[in-house]
Design an enzyme around this catalytic site. Structure first.
Site, short mmCIF file in Angstrom:
data_model
loop_
_atom_site.label_atom_id
_atom_site.label_comp_id
_atom_site.label_asym_id
_atom_site.label_seq_id
_atom_site.Cartn_x
_atom_site.Cartn_y
_atom_site.Cartn_z
N GLY A 193 0.76 -1.24 0.00
CA GLY A 193 0.00 0.00 0.00
C GLY A 193 0.79 1.29 0.00
O GLY A 193 0.19 2.36 -0.14
N GLU A 221 4.12 -6.45 1.76
CA GLU A 221 3.74 -6.85 0.40
C GLU A 221 3.70 -5.64 -0.53
O GLU A 221 2.66 -5.33 -1.12
CB GLU A 221 2.36 -7.51 0.43
CG GLU A 221 2.27 -8.72 1.32
CD GLU A 221 0.82 -9.16 1.57
OE1 GLU A 221 -0.11 -8.48 1.11
OE2 GLU A 221 0.64 -10.19 2.22
N PRO A 222 4.79 -4.92 -0.67
CA PRO A 222 4.75 -3.75 -1.54
C PRO A 222 4.76 -4.15 -3.01
O PRO A 222 5.48 -5.05 -3.41
CB PRO A 222 6.05 -3.02 -1.19
CG PRO A 222 6.99 -4.12 -0.81
CD PRO A 222 6.14 -5.18 -0.15
N ARG A 271 3.47 -1.39 -5.77
CA ARG A 271 3.69 -0.11 -6.42
C ARG A 271 4.99 0.57 -5.98
O ARG A 271 5.68 1.17 -6.77
CB ARG A 271 2.50 0.81 -6.12
CG ARG A 271 2.48 2.08 -6.94
CD ARG A 271 1.37 3.01 -6.45
NE ARG A 271 0.17 2.36 -6.06
CZ ARG A 271 -0.92 2.26 -6.82
NH1 ARG A 271 -0.95 2.81 -8.02
NH2 ARG A 271 -2.00 1.65 -6.38
N ARG A 283 -5.08 3.06 -16.00
CA ARG A 283 -5.22 3.75 -14.71
C ARG A 283 -5.95 5.10 -14.78
O ARG A 283 -6.80 5.38 -13.94
CB ARG A 283 -3.85 3.91 -14.04
CG ARG A 283 -3.14 2.58 -13.76
CD ARG A 283 -1.97 2.71 -12.81
NE ARG A 283 -2.43 3.05 -11.48
CZ ARG A 283 -2.50 4.27 -11.02
NH1 ARG A 283 -2.06 5.28 -11.72
NH2 ARG A 283 -2.98 4.49 -9.83
N TYR A 290 -9.22 4.89 -12.50
CA TYR A 290 -9.11 5.51 -11.16
C TYR A 290 -8.83 7.01 -11.22
O TYR A 290 -8.33 7.56 -10.25
CB TYR A 290 -7.95 4.90 -10.36
CG TYR A 290 -7.77 3.43 -10.46
CD1 TYR A 290 -8.59 2.55 -9.76
CD2 TYR A 290 -6.73 2.90 -11.21
CE1 TYR A 290 -8.38 1.19 -9.83
CE2 TYR A 290 -6.53 1.54 -11.29
CZ TYR A 290 -7.37 0.69 -10.60
OH TYR A 290 -7.15 -0.65 -10.67
N CYS A 296 -12.20 3.37 -29.05
CA CYS A 296 -13.52 3.96 -29.25
C CYS A 296 -14.29 4.08 -27.94
O CYS A 296 -15.31 3.39 -27.74
CB CYS A 296 -14.29 3.14 -30.27
SG CYS A 296 -13.38 3.09 -31.81
N GLU A 297 -13.78 4.87 -27.04
CA GLU A 297 -14.43 5.13 -25.75
C GLU A 297 -14.04 6.55 -25.34
O GLU A 297 -12.86 6.91 -25.43
CB GLU A 297 -13.91 4.18 -24.65
CG GLU A 297 -14.09 2.73 -24.96
CD GLU A 297 -14.94 2.01 -23.92
OE1 GLU A 297 -15.52 2.66 -23.03
OE2 GLU A 297 -14.99 0.78 -24.03
N TYR A 323 0.92 -1.76 -12.16
CA TYR A 323 -0.49 -1.82 -12.56
C TYR A 323 -0.69 -1.18 -13.93
O TYR A 323 -1.70 -0.50 -14.16
CB TYR A 323 -1.38 -1.15 -11.50
CG TYR A 323 -1.17 -1.75 -10.13
CD1 TYR A 323 -1.58 -3.05 -9.85
CD2 TYR A 323 -0.52 -1.03 -9.13
CE1 TYR A 323 -1.36 -3.62 -8.61
CE2 TYR A 323 -0.29 -1.60 -7.88
CZ TYR A 323 -0.71 -2.89 -7.64
OH TYR A 323 -0.49 -3.45 -6.41
#
Ligand code: LLP
Length: 426
Positions: A238, A286-287, A289, A325, A329, A356-357, A385
């Site tokens: 995190g 548990e890193p 990022r 991303r 987010y 096409c979005e 990610y």
């Protein structure tokens, strides 16, 4: 510090000129710095020196075999969430005995595969899963090492999609039910209790939620330790990174120069280590990022410029299928030109992909370098990610991935071809 910097006006990764690299390998192109992965890993372990700890890198952040291989060489363990991730770790030379298997939906097949490879631990997310693991272990005459993931009901104060430690999230076992679940686990013949686990969310930029969660769970861990054979406490991942100052000569400097450093390994360790020390347990981290985020960039070429009535669009050859991303987010990635001079003229624009979005954008109404068609730009901090969340949407082949080590260039993954797209369908 990361290893992306301008040298003689051209963006380099370590010793490699990215303009030349992109011209040779084409775009979109992911580029990773081996030294940055190592530096991040070392910075974290050094900050935690004195605390008996083990890093279990979160494979989901960046699972390229070359990346896993270099982390395995550093002695890293791995936080895995699927049989496929365990397969990757093993192929990369990682040690299954340092793998923790997390996730709410482990299948019997995955559990069996993990047991055969004698992984370090299963992180239990529900009683039903605990019972299935016991049954699968019985079937193959094994005993499954487990930790129960505790949901501490703490607000991680991050994006709601990556917040995991609140009671309404699907993750973990309620704090209040934990003792009972441990007792149940102790009565299952093919389960061996080994630890306690928690993870409250991702991209946390303040240490406060970590402190709150640790302070809440430590008394429970101490109580469980007095009853069961607890060897470790995993505090999850995190640790956030800075996305919007990505080129400043490295993140650590940026943090150190600011009055209120949001979250650096030193702040993290200084706040958490003294609290954790008293447990007398091994601490797992548990890193994902933090290790990989600023170790990668996505290079993309500008195809067209389109000046609409209301906006200027810069259309590039990477899309939300390559880096989702921003779309998912509202994630911010710095956008910089490979030629430093191109940054001298500024413009306010949207940088968008070919998908096409309308959600296919990398930034909206942002002031940035006024780059033109055929110019190549870098989307910074795309080491976590990013490739792992890429897809073939719109039948677009996945980009190549390059790992740089000094002057050495390794194609860590080839660009997919159109044939690759349809090969499984034939
Ligand atoms: N441990 C567990 C149990 C996790 O669920 C995660 C991330 C990690 C560790 C690693 O977290 P980190 O240190 O990387 O923050 N795709 C999102 C992030 C999803 C995180 C999922 N779980 C993004 O691009 O921001």
């Amino acid at each position: 510090m990361h290893q992306f910097h301008y040298r003689k006006g051209i963006l380099h990764c370590e010793e490699v000129n990215l303009q030349a690299l992109a011209e040779e390998h084409g775009t979109p192109l992911y580029v990773y710095s081996a030294q940055t992965f190592r530096d991040n890993y070392h910075r974290l372990t050094q900050a935690l020196e004195g605390l008996d700890h083990q890093i279990a890198y979160a494979v989901k952040a960046n699972s390229n075999l070359s990346v896993l291989g270099l982390l395995a060489e550093l002695g890293s363990g791995f936080d895995i969430v699927s049989g496929g991730e365990l397969f990757r770790v093993i192929k990369a030379g990682g040690d299954p005995k340092l793998c923790s298997f997390a996730g709410v939906g482990k299948t019997a097949e995955e559990i069996s595969y993990a047991l055969e490879h004698e992984i370090h631990c299963f992180n239990i997310e529900s009683v039903a899963e605990l019972e299935l693991i016991n049954k699968v272990a019985e079937g193959i005459g094994a005993t499954a090492p487990i930790a129960v993931r505790i949901n501490p009901n703490v607000d991680a104060r991050t994006h709601e999609y990556i917040s995991t430690g609140k009671a309404e999230n699907k993750f973990g076992i309620d704090y209040a039910a934990a003792s009972e679940v441990y007792q149940h686990a102790a009565n299952l013949p093919h389960i061996q209790i080994k630890g306690v686990q928690m993870h409250i969310g991702s991209q946390l930029t303040s240490v406060t939620p970590f402190v709150e969660a640790v302070e809440r769970v430590i008394p429970l861990v101490a109580e469980l330790k007095s009853v069961h054979d607890i060897e470790f406490f995993s505090i999850g991942g995190g640790i956030g990174i800075i996305y919007d100052a990505a080129l400043a000569s490295g993140q650590q400097d940026w943090w150190d120069q600011h009055d209120e450093p949001p979250l650096s390994p030193v702040v993290y360790a200084n706040e958490l280590a003294p609290r954790l020390q008293s447990l007398g347990l091994k601490i797992l981290l548990e890193p994902g990022r933090y290790i990989s985020g600023n170790a990668g960039v996505l290079l993309t070429t500008c195809l067209y410029e389109k000046k609409g009535h209301a906006k200027t669009f810069k259309i590039v050859d990477a899309g939300m299928n390559d880096l989702i991303r921003p779309a998912l987010y509202q994630g911010h990635h710095e956008i910089i030109p490979l030629r430093e001079d191109d940054a001298s003229t500024r413009v306010t624009a949207d940088v968008v992909g070919p998908i096409c979005e309308s959600g296919d954008f990398f930034c909206q109404d942002r002031e940035l370098a006024d780059f033109k068609a055929n110019d190549i730009i870098a989307l910074m901090s795309a080491g976590a990610y990013s490739f792992t969340m890429a897809s073939n949407y719109n039948s677009r082949p996945l980009p190549a991935e390059i790992l740089i080590e000094g002057t050495q260039v390794t194609v860590a993954r080839q660009r997919q071809s159109w044939d690759d797209l349809i090969a499984p369908e034939l």
